[in-house]
Enzyme design. Structure first.
Site, PDB file in Angstrom:
ATOM      1  N   HIS A 155       0.837  -1.206   0.000  1.00 49.54           N
ATOM      2  CA  HIS A 155       0.000   0.000   0.000  1.00 49.54           C
ATOM      3  C   HIS A 155       0.866   1.249   0.000  1.00 49.54           C
ATOM      4  CE1 HIS A 155      -3.598   2.315   0.439  1.00 49.54           C
ATOM      5  NE2 HIS A 155      -3.346   2.706   1.675  1.00 49.54           N
ATOM      6  N   ASN A 209      -3.760   8.783   4.289  1.00 50.95           N
ATOM      7  CA  ASN A 209      -4.217   7.647   3.495  1.00 50.95           C
ATOM      8  C   ASN A 209      -5.134   8.151   2.381  1.00 50.95           C
ATOM      9  OD1 ASN A 209      -4.528   5.014   2.672  1.00 50.95           O
ATOM     10  ND2 ASN A 209      -5.550   4.315   4.520  1.00 50.95           N
TER      11      ASN A 209
END
Length: 335
Positions: free
Chosen positions: A281, A302
């Site tokens: 990620h 994020n």
């Protein structure tokens, strides 16, 4: 006779408790679907998702008991992903294509001397270098959001203007550099594309669609450009701290494959099962600091929307043996 009656009454109580518990779960499930706009194709799938929700809800409650008793450093919560299996979630949201053997071709980061005193904490949001939290949707395009976030910060530091840049531009146009749109990519490859392309369009001119399309970059809509990128020494949290303190927001890759990350809410995230070399990620380090409990952390932006985590952010453990690989692969663009 009395023992038989006692068993019968206990059975009624147990049955009533089970019915009551199921009713509570059902009410919570209906409220959850309304809150997050969840709709399913059939009753079978609805029941399947409810079971996953119930299991995740239980795990979150068990974890939070540990949090309130001081045994873990972060809290979890039910969120828009609580009806997904862990593997489903990984496939939908994580898209960093890490390989141990991948070459690092950027310039080498040379930070300030060790005798230079760095701030104890920094938050680039407060300095105006960070755009609002975005949402990549059910698409493994995290790499594109990490890329734009880092370049947005560097462009702001150079020009004083914060411009939201186009992730869709990167998804549609950087495939020949090895990026695969919703199927994953690398921030360094995206920096390479922007350099060779001569720029990247703004978010407004080239909006995000959460799926690949035809490349239609328009130089007249370019919002920023880079001249290459710099790689920070692998596995070195001190070097990462120097870069974040003196350069600005930095692109990093992490291991976000754990259910604890999926349901993170607040506090300093430390996951003992995280790997330093299983990175899946791409995210953006926008600062660092130390909590009131004395826990060092990285402040990380994020790309899962503001409903996830702490308004879209997570505080990840710092100085705990590179937990989740946060300093394994770190870089920033040159402008």
């Amino acid at each position: 006779m009395r023992s038989i009656l006692a068993i019968f009454l206990l059975g009624l109580v147990a049955s009533g408790s089970a019915v009551s518990f199921f009713s509570v779960v059902l009410e919570e499930w209906e409220a959850y679907k309304l809150q997050y706009g969840k709709k399913y194709d059939s009753d079978i799938e609805d029941h399947f998702r409810m079971k996953i929700f119930k299991d995740n809800r239980y795990k979150i409650a068990q974890h939070n008991r540990l949090y309130f008793s001081g045994q873990v450093s972060f809290m979890r919560k039910v969120n828009q992903f609580s009806d997904l299996l862990q593997q489903e979630f990984i496939e939908k949201r994580n898209g960093y294509l890490y390989s141990k053997s991948q070459p690092r071709l950027g310039s080498t980061y040379i930070g300030p001397n060790d005798d230079i005193e760095l701030p104890d904490s920094i938050d680039w949001r407060e300095k105006g270098a960070v755009t609002p939290v975005k949402d990549q949707g059910d698409c493994g395009s995290c790499w594109a959001f990490s890329t734009t976030g880092s370049l947005e910060g560097q462009h702001f530091r150079k020009t004083g203007k914060l411009v939201s840049l186009s992730e869709q531009n990167l998804m549609d146009c950087s495939t020949r550099f090895g990026n695969l749109g919703c199927n994953g990519g690398l921030m360094d490859k995206a920096f390479e594309y922007i350099k060779e392309n001569g720029g990247i369009d703004t978010e407004t001119s080239y909006p995000y669609k959460a799926h690949m399309g035809d490349c239609h970059y328009n130089a007249s809509n370019s919002g920023a450009e880079d001249t290459g990128y710099t790689d920070i020494t692998a596995l070195d949290e001190d070097a990462l701290k120097k870069a974040v303190a003196t350069v600005g927001p930095v692109s990093v890759a992490i291991d976000a494959s754990h259910s604890s990350f999926q349901s993170y809410h607040k506090g300093v995230y430390y996951e003992p099962d995280c790997e330093q070399h299983s990175l899946d990620h791409g995210v953006l380090v926008v600062g660092y600091g130390t909590s009131e409990k004395g826990e060092d952390y990285w402040l990380v932006k994020n790309s899962w929307g503001e409903q996830w985590g702490d308004d879209g952010y997570i505080k990840m453990a710092r100085n705990r043996n590179n937990n989740c690989g946060i300093a394994t692969i770190a870089s920033f663009p040159l402008v």
